[in-house]
Scaffold this motif. Structure first.
Motif, mmCIF file in Angstrom:
data_model
loop_
_atom_site.group_PDB
_atom_site.id
_atom_site.type_symbol
_atom_site.label_atom_id
_atom_site.label_comp_id
_atom_site.label_asym_id
_atom_site.label_seq_id
_atom_site.Cartn_x
_atom_site.Cartn_y
_atom_site.Cartn_z
ATOM 1 N N HIS A 34 38.035 45.992 47.176
ATOM 2 C CA HIS A 34 37.831 44.595 46.832
ATOM 3 C C HIS A 34 36.376 44.221 47.000
ATOM 4 N N THR A 35 35.960 43.206 46.278
ATOM 5 C CA THR A 35 34.587 42.736 46.318
ATOM 6 C C THR A 35 34.556 41.297 45.812
ATOM 7 N N SER A 36 33.399 40.692 45.864
ATOM 8 C CA SER A 36 33.239 39.359 45.279
ATOM 9 C C SER A 36 31.863 39.259 44.636
ATOM 10 N N THR A 37 31.752 38.342 43.706
ATOM 11 C CA THR A 37 30.493 38.095 43.021
ATOM 12 C C THR A 37 30.501 36.658 42.502
ATOM 13 N N PHE A 38 29.370 36.187 42.068
ATOM 14 C CA PHE A 38 29.225 34.819 41.581
ATOM 15 C C PHE A 38 28.991 34.801 40.070
ATOM 16 N N THR A 39 29.174 33.627 39.474
ATOM 17 C CA THR A 39 28.986 33.493 38.027
ATOM 18 C C THR A 39 27.599 33.952 37.591
ATOM 19 N N TYR A 40 26.587 33.746 38.399
ATOM 20 C CA TYR A 40 25.214 34.107 38.031
ATOM 21 C C TYR A 40 24.894 35.572 38.329
ATOM 22 N N GLN A 41 25.847 36.312 38.844
ATOM 23 C CA GLN A 41 25.621 37.732 39.119
ATOM 24 C C GLN A 41 26.334 38.572 38.061
ATOM 25 N N SER A 42 27.419 39.252 38.433
ATOM 26 C CA SER A 42 27.970 40.235 37.500
ATOM 27 C C SER A 42 29.490 40.295 37.438
ATOM 28 N N PRO A 43 30.173 39.171 37.234
ATOM 29 C CA PRO A 43 31.634 39.274 37.163
ATOM 30 C C PRO A 43 32.114 40.159 36.012
ATOM 31 N N GLU A 44 31.421 40.171 34.900
ATOM 32 C CA GLU A 44 31.840 40.997 33.762
ATOM 33 C C GLU A 44 31.737 42.485 34.071
ATOM 34 N N PHE A 45 30.772 42.869 34.878
ATOM 35 C CA PHE A 45 30.632 44.271 35.278
ATOM 36 C C PHE A 45 31.891 44.753 35.983
ATOM 37 N N TYR A 46 32.381 43.969 36.933
ATOM 38 C CA TYR A 46 33.568 44.378 37.678
ATOM 39 C C TYR A 46 34.803 44.419 36.789
ATOM 40 N N LYS A 47 34.892 43.512 35.829
ATOM 41 C CA LYS A 47 36.004 43.560 34.872
ATOM 42 C C LYS A 47 35.953 44.864 34.076
ATOM 43 N N ARG A 48 34.759 45.265 33.648
ATOM 44 C CA ARG A 48 34.615 46.526 32.905
ATOM 45 C C ARG A 48 34.979 47.736 33.762
ATOM 46 N N MET A 49 34.862 47.599 35.068
ATOM 47 C CA MET A 49 35.198 48.693 35.984
ATOM 48 C C MET A 49 36.657 48.611 36.429
ATOM 49 N N ASP A 50 37.461 47.846 35.715
ATOM 50 C CA ASP A 50 38.906 47.709 35.940
ATOM 51 C C ASP A 50 39.283 46.954 37.211
ATOM 52 N N TYR A 51 38.390 46.104 37.699
ATOM 53 C CA TYR A 51 38.732 45.219 38.812
ATOM 54 C C TYR A 51 39.364 43.970 38.229
ATOM 55 N N GLU A 52 40.327 43.405 38.951
ATOM 56 C CA GLU A 52 40.970 42.180 38.485
ATOM 57 C C GLU A 52 40.699 41.038 39.459
ATOM 58 N N ILE A 53 40.551 39.858 38.905
ATOM 59 C CA ILE A 53 40.314 38.668 39.719
ATOM 60 C C ILE A 53 41.611 38.291 40.425
ATOM 61 N N PHE A 54 41.518 38.090 41.755
ATOM 62 C CA PHE A 54 42.698 37.624 42.475
ATOM 63 C C PHE A 54 42.484 36.249 43.102
ATOM 64 N N ALA A 55 41.258 35.753 43.072
ATOM 65 C CA ALA A 55 40.987 34.404 43.574
ATOM 66 C C ALA A 55 39.638 33.934 43.038
ATOM 67 N N VAL A 56 39.492 32.627 42.946
ATOM 68 C CA VAL A 56 38.231 32.016 42.510
ATOM 69 C C VAL A 56 37.957 30.826 43.411
ATOM 70 N N ASN A 57 36.741 30.766 43.925
ATOM 71 C CA ASN A 57 36.296 29.599 44.675
ATOM 72 C C ASN A 57 35.397 28.802 43.731
ATOM 73 N N ASP A 58 35.854 27.641 43.307
ATOM 74 C CA ASP A 58 35.081 26.828 42.362
ATOM 75 C C ASP A 58 34.541 25.551 43.005
ATOM 76 N N GLU A 59 34.318 25.589 44.301
ATOM 77 C CA GLU A 59 33.843 24.406 45.010
ATOM 78 C C GLU A 59 32.327 24.398 45.236
ATOM 79 N N TYR A 60 31.613 25.275 44.567
ATOM 80 C CA TYR A 60 30.152 25.292 44.670
ATOM 81 C C TYR A 60 29.568 24.270 43.699
ATOM 82 N N PRO A 61 28.350 23.815 43.966
ATOM 83 C CA PRO A 61 27.705 22.872 43.044
ATOM 84 C C PRO A 61 27.287 23.570 41.741
ATOM 85 N N GLU A 62 26.949 22.785 40.756
ATOM 86 C CA GLU A 62 26.386 23.249 39.485
ATOM 87 C C GLU A 62 27.290 24.242 38.751
#
Length: 73
Positions: A34-62
């Motif tokens: 398991h790992t985590s990343t932010f919208t401004y980093q590399s979420p698509e990279f992990y999807k390409r590596m067959d990782y699946e999203i199991f949670a999202v924290n959307d309480e950050y600003p901007e």
């Protein structure tokens, strides 16, 4: 884990590093990664590596989101 410098992006190093980490994890019997990343980093990279999203924290600003990924090894 730190962000990868632009000069090393798109050369396959990230894929190699993830594959090696997964291999090393499997040796002692790890069953998932398991790992985590932010919208401004590399979420698509992990999807390409067959990782699946199991949670999202959307309480950050901007409209920044933190994605939590997992992968069965």
């Amino acid at each position: 884990m730190t962000d990868i410098a632009n000069e090393y992006r798109n050369k396959g190093y990230g894929k190699i590093m993830i594959a090696e980490a997964e291999r090393l994890g499997k040796e002692p019997g790890c069953i998932f990664a398991h790992t985590s990343t932010f919208t401004y980093q590399s979420p698509e990279f992990y999807k390409r590596m067959d990782y699946e999203i199991f949670a999202v924290n959307d309480e950050y600003p901007e409209d920044i989101k933190q994605f939590f990924f997992k992968k069965k090894l």
